[in-house]
Enzyme design. Sequence first.
Site, PDB file in Angstrom:
ATOM      1  N   ARG A  93      48.478  52.981  44.438  1.00 12.67           N
ATOM      2  CA  ARG A  93      48.243  51.995  45.506  1.00 12.67           C
ATOM      3  C   ARG A  93      49.408  51.967  46.496  1.00 12.67           C
ATOM      4  O   ARG A  93      49.200  51.844  47.706  1.00 12.67           O
ATOM      5  CB  ARG A  93      48.051  50.607  44.879  1.00 12.67           C
ATOM      6  N   ASN A 147      38.019  47.890  42.911  1.00 15.19           N
ATOM      7  CA  ASN A 147      37.949  48.149  44.351  1.00 15.19           C
ATOM      8  C   ASN A 147      37.910  49.632  44.663  1.00 15.19           C
ATOM      9  O   ASN A 147      38.329  50.435  43.833  1.00 15.19           O
ATOM     10  CB  ASN A 147      39.188  47.525  45.024  1.00 15.19           C
ATOM     11  N   CYS A 169      33.573  40.096  44.038  1.00 20.22           N
ATOM     12  CA  CYS A 169      34.852  39.886  44.711  1.00 20.22           C
ATOM     13  C   CYS A 169      35.168  38.401  44.657  1.00 20.22           C
ATOM     14  O   CYS A 169      34.263  37.570  44.684  1.00 20.22           O
ATOM     15  CB  CYS A 169      34.752  40.346  46.160  1.00 20.22           C
ATOM     16  N   HIS A 199      34.687  42.420  51.608  1.00 24.11           N
ATOM     17  CA  HIS A 199      35.852  42.323  52.490  1.00 24.11           C
ATOM     18  C   HIS A 199      35.458  42.416  53.963  1.00 24.11           C
ATOM     19  O   HIS A 199      36.284  42.715  54.824  1.00 24.11           O
ATOM     20  CB  HIS A 199      36.933  43.352  52.123  1.00 24.11           C
ATOM     21  N   TYR A 253      40.124  39.442  55.361  1.00 19.22           N
ATOM     22  CA  TYR A 253      40.193  40.874  55.684  1.00 19.22           C
ATOM     23  C   TYR A 253      39.795  41.184  57.124  1.00 19.22           C
ATOM     24  O   TYR A 253      40.128  42.247  57.653  1.00 19.22           O
ATOM     25  CB  TYR A 253      39.356  41.688  54.694  1.00 19.22           C
TER      26      TYR A 253
HETATM   27  P1  NAD Z   1      46.038  47.525  37.049  1.00 17.85           P
HETATM   28  O1  NAD Z   1      46.909  48.413  37.814  1.00 17.85           O
HETATM   29  O2  NAD Z   1      46.635  46.550  36.116  1.00 17.85           O
HETATM   30  O3  NAD Z   1      44.972  48.417  36.277  1.00 17.85           O
HETATM   31  C1  NAD Z   1      44.134  47.877  35.277  1.00 17.85           C
HETATM   32  C2  NAD Z   1      44.047  48.835  34.127  1.00 17.85           C
HETATM   33  O4  NAD Z   1      43.180  49.932  34.436  1.00 17.85           O
HETATM   34  C3  NAD Z   1      45.373  49.465  33.713  1.00 17.85           C
HETATM   35  O5  NAD Z   1      45.770  48.964  32.467  1.00 17.85           O
HETATM   36  C4  NAD Z   1      45.081  50.948  33.712  1.00 17.85           C
HETATM   37  O6  NAD Z   1      45.709  51.651  32.669  1.00 17.85           O
HETATM   38  C5  NAD Z   1      43.583  50.967  33.587  1.00 17.85           C
HETATM   39  N1  NAD Z   1      42.929  52.238  33.937  1.00 17.85           N
HETATM   40  C6  NAD Z   1      43.282  53.152  34.867  1.00 17.85           C
HETATM   41  N2  NAD Z   1      42.424  54.177  34.864  1.00 17.85           N
HETATM   42  C7  NAD Z   1      41.495  53.915  33.906  1.00 17.85           C
HETATM   43  C8  NAD Z   1      40.355  54.595  33.414  1.00 17.85           C
HETATM   44  N3  NAD Z   1      39.989  55.770  33.906  1.00 17.85           N
HETATM   45  N4  NAD Z   1      39.641  54.009  32.421  1.00 17.85           N
HETATM   46  C9  NAD Z   1      40.008  52.834  31.890  1.00 17.85           C
HETATM   47  N5  NAD Z   1      41.077  52.148  32.317  1.00 17.85           N
HETATM   48  C10 NAD Z   1      41.815  52.679  33.309  1.00 17.85           C
HETATM   49  O7  NAD Z   1      45.087  46.815  38.106  1.00 17.85           O
HETATM   50  P2  NAD Z   1      44.844  45.310  38.532  1.00 17.85           P
HETATM   51  O8  NAD Z   1      45.826  44.950  39.559  1.00 17.85           O
HETATM   52  O9  NAD Z   1      44.669  44.459  37.359  1.00 17.85           O
HETATM   53  O10 NAD Z   1      43.452  45.497  39.266  1.00 17.85           O
HETATM   54  C11 NAD Z   1      42.381  46.077  38.574  1.00 17.85           C
HETATM   55  C12 NAD Z   1      41.276  46.437  39.523  1.00 17.85           C
HETATM   56  O11 NAD Z   1      40.655  45.261  40.024  1.00 17.85           O
HETATM   57  C13 NAD Z   1      41.733  47.236  40.740  1.00 17.85           C
HETATM   58  O12 NAD Z   1      40.792  48.237  41.040  1.00 17.85           O
HETATM   59  C14 NAD Z   1      41.773  46.182  41.828  1.00 17.85           C
HETATM   60  O13 NAD Z   1      41.615  46.722  43.103  1.00 17.85           O
HETATM   61  C15 NAD Z   1      40.622  45.321  41.428  1.00 17.85           C
HETATM   62  N6  NAD Z   1      40.623  43.967  41.958  1.00 17.85           N
HETATM   63  C16 NAD Z   1      39.473  43.586  42.538  1.00 17.85           C
HETATM   64  C17 NAD Z   1      39.347  42.344  43.096  1.00 17.85           C
HETATM   65  C18 NAD Z   1      38.043  41.983  43.746  1.00 17.85           C
HETATM   66  O14 NAD Z   1      38.005  41.048  44.504  1.00 17.85           O
HETATM   67  N7  NAD Z   1      36.973  42.714  43.499  1.00 17.85           N
HETATM   68  C19 NAD Z   1      40.432  41.448  43.029  1.00 17.85           C
HETATM   69  C20 NAD Z   1      41.607  41.872  42.399  1.00 17.85           C
HETATM   70  C21 NAD Z   1      41.692  43.143  41.869  1.00 17.85           C
HETATM   71  C1  G6P Z   2      42.053  39.938  46.857  1.00 18.15           C
HETATM   72  C2  G6P Z   2      40.779  40.698  46.810  1.00 18.15           C
HETATM   73  C3  G6P Z   2      40.901  41.882  46.007  1.00 18.15           C
HETATM   74  C4  G6P Z   2      42.252  42.461  46.295  1.00 18.15           C
HETATM   75  C5  G6P Z   2      43.239  41.600  45.588  1.00 18.15           C
HETATM   76  C6  G6P Z   2      44.645  42.030  45.733  1.00 18.15           C
HETATM   77  O1  G6P Z   2      41.891  38.706  47.146  1.00 18.15           O
HETATM   78  O2  G6P Z   2      39.573  40.069  46.753  1.00 18.15           O
HETATM   79  O3  G6P Z   2      39.835  42.707  46.209  1.00 18.15           O
HETATM   80  O4  G6P Z   2      42.345  43.773  45.988  1.00 18.15           O
HETATM   81  O5  G6P Z   2      43.022  40.260  45.877  1.00 18.15           O
HETATM   82  O6  G6P Z   2      45.505  41.215  45.008  1.00 18.15           O
HETATM   83  P1  G6P Z   2      46.972  41.709  44.639  1.00 18.15           P
HETATM   84  O7  G6P Z   2      47.630  40.532  44.034  1.00 18.15           O
HETATM   85  O8  G6P Z   2      46.778  42.853  43.702  1.00 18.15           O
HETATM   86  O9  G6P Z   2      47.593  42.157  45.915  1.00 18.15           O
HETATM   87 MN    MN Z   3      37.923  41.577  46.726  1.00 20.79          MN
END
Ligand code: NAD
Ligand code: G6P
Ligand code: MN
Length: 433
Positions: A93, A147, A169, A199, A253
Amino acid sequence: GLKIATIGGGSSYTPELVEGFIKRYDELPIRELWLVDIEAGKEKMEIVGNLAKRMIEKAGLPIDVHLTLDRRAALKDADFVTTQFRVGLLEARAKDERIPLKYGVLGQETNGPGGLFKGLRTIPVILDICKDMEELCPNAWLINFTNPAGMVTEAVLRYSNIKKVVGLCNVPIGIEMGIAKLLDVDHSRIRIDFAGLNHMVYGLDVYVDGVSVREEVIEKLTDPANSSFVKNIEGIGWEPEFIKSLGVLTCPYHMYYYKTRQMLEKDMKNADGEGTRAEVVQKLETELFELYKDPNLAIKPPQLEKRGGAYYSDAAVRLITSIYTDKRDIQPVNTMNNGAIASIPADSAVEISCVITKDGPKPIAIGDLPVPVRGLVQQIKSFERIGAEAAVTGDYNTAVLAMTINPLSPSDTIAKQIVDEMMEAHKEHLPQF
Ligand code: NAD
Ligand code: G6P
Ligand code: MN
């Protein structure tokens, strides 16, 4: 009882999810929670998994928590699969955020070049998970949080046989909570008609107890302090002339698209100072995992609220509960459009207020988006669709095309230069190219 499999179980958001399952246990009787991760996330999963076990024990609930690197064992006969993984972890990232800045282009994890490359890394993995699901839990629902959630949902709908998929989301629920606070009313009294894309979602109207308060709310969005509803984006306020004539609520966003220059300048300054968001989050994550390790901790620590994904558990668990109980309440999610928004293809993913039934989300038709926002939404949908195609085919020209048509891209030449540098930087996670 129900079996839940959570892929990317080592995420620092896992305690959010567990808190949600505990709160709604009466309606959603989970017996097994399987956290799955990969070797690189094993230690994180163990720390967060042990916290999950302590939280459940403290609540006195009969939920068994399993920690595994064996995805297939976790998926076997699961009822719901939630995905929250990050291919390449925060290190990838940070590259998504820094490389575009060198070319004068915004670096963000779900928008522009960063969004495209996160999609290119993620889509092959999610499609692999879908194949396993077809075989091991063909009746399960896939609740995707990974994401870029819009592009990922589009890819699952278009390129997998899994039809029971919902993209999620926390932005819409964050807007609801934020507006409730601005108006000083309980959030249960607020309703927003959401429509658009992930977003890229607009609030077409907002009501308190069924009475529209749209104009009053739009007025408040001109104040920088009120213009973002997520921790990862600092609000910089809207020009009153613009936002009032736009006539709908924006999501945070949208600032990347309608305030591109200022957002870029701010992000460049941050990159030279405290670091990009990924770099800030790396420090936050280290702090969080130190807390999670404490054997006396058995709650979700409040420090997790510094992450952008606040209310994730509410969003995910209320969605799963409403599918399981056929509740038919209204929730904003990413699902197949099916004609709900006239100017978006029927078979594409949209983010929209839906009635949540046992057969999944039923989008509430809006007719069409207002003219001022329609074009941008269509353009982003084209970007998501072509980005997903590039991820599946591994076709370089298609990747350059996706990057070039993104509104944050200044030219085909710069788009190609960014694609080239990012392809090289991420090559270990892009086997399809
Ligand atoms: P993170 O960096 O902690 O990753 C989560 C876990 O995924 C890690 O422990 C990693 O080892 C694991 N991982 C990586 N590749 C993998 C695979 N192939 N199979 C299984 N596990 C795997 O991430 P985070 O900050 O907790 O965010 C997790 C995800 O959620 C990200 O993709 C982020 O963009 C997303 N997210 C989405 C929203 C939303 O609004 N939809 C909000 C926040 C975060
Ligand atoms: C947001 C979104 C996620 C985004 C995340 C990032 O609000 O909805 O899709 O990726 O938070 O949060 P972070 O704390 O990882 O920057
Ligand atoms: Mn989101």
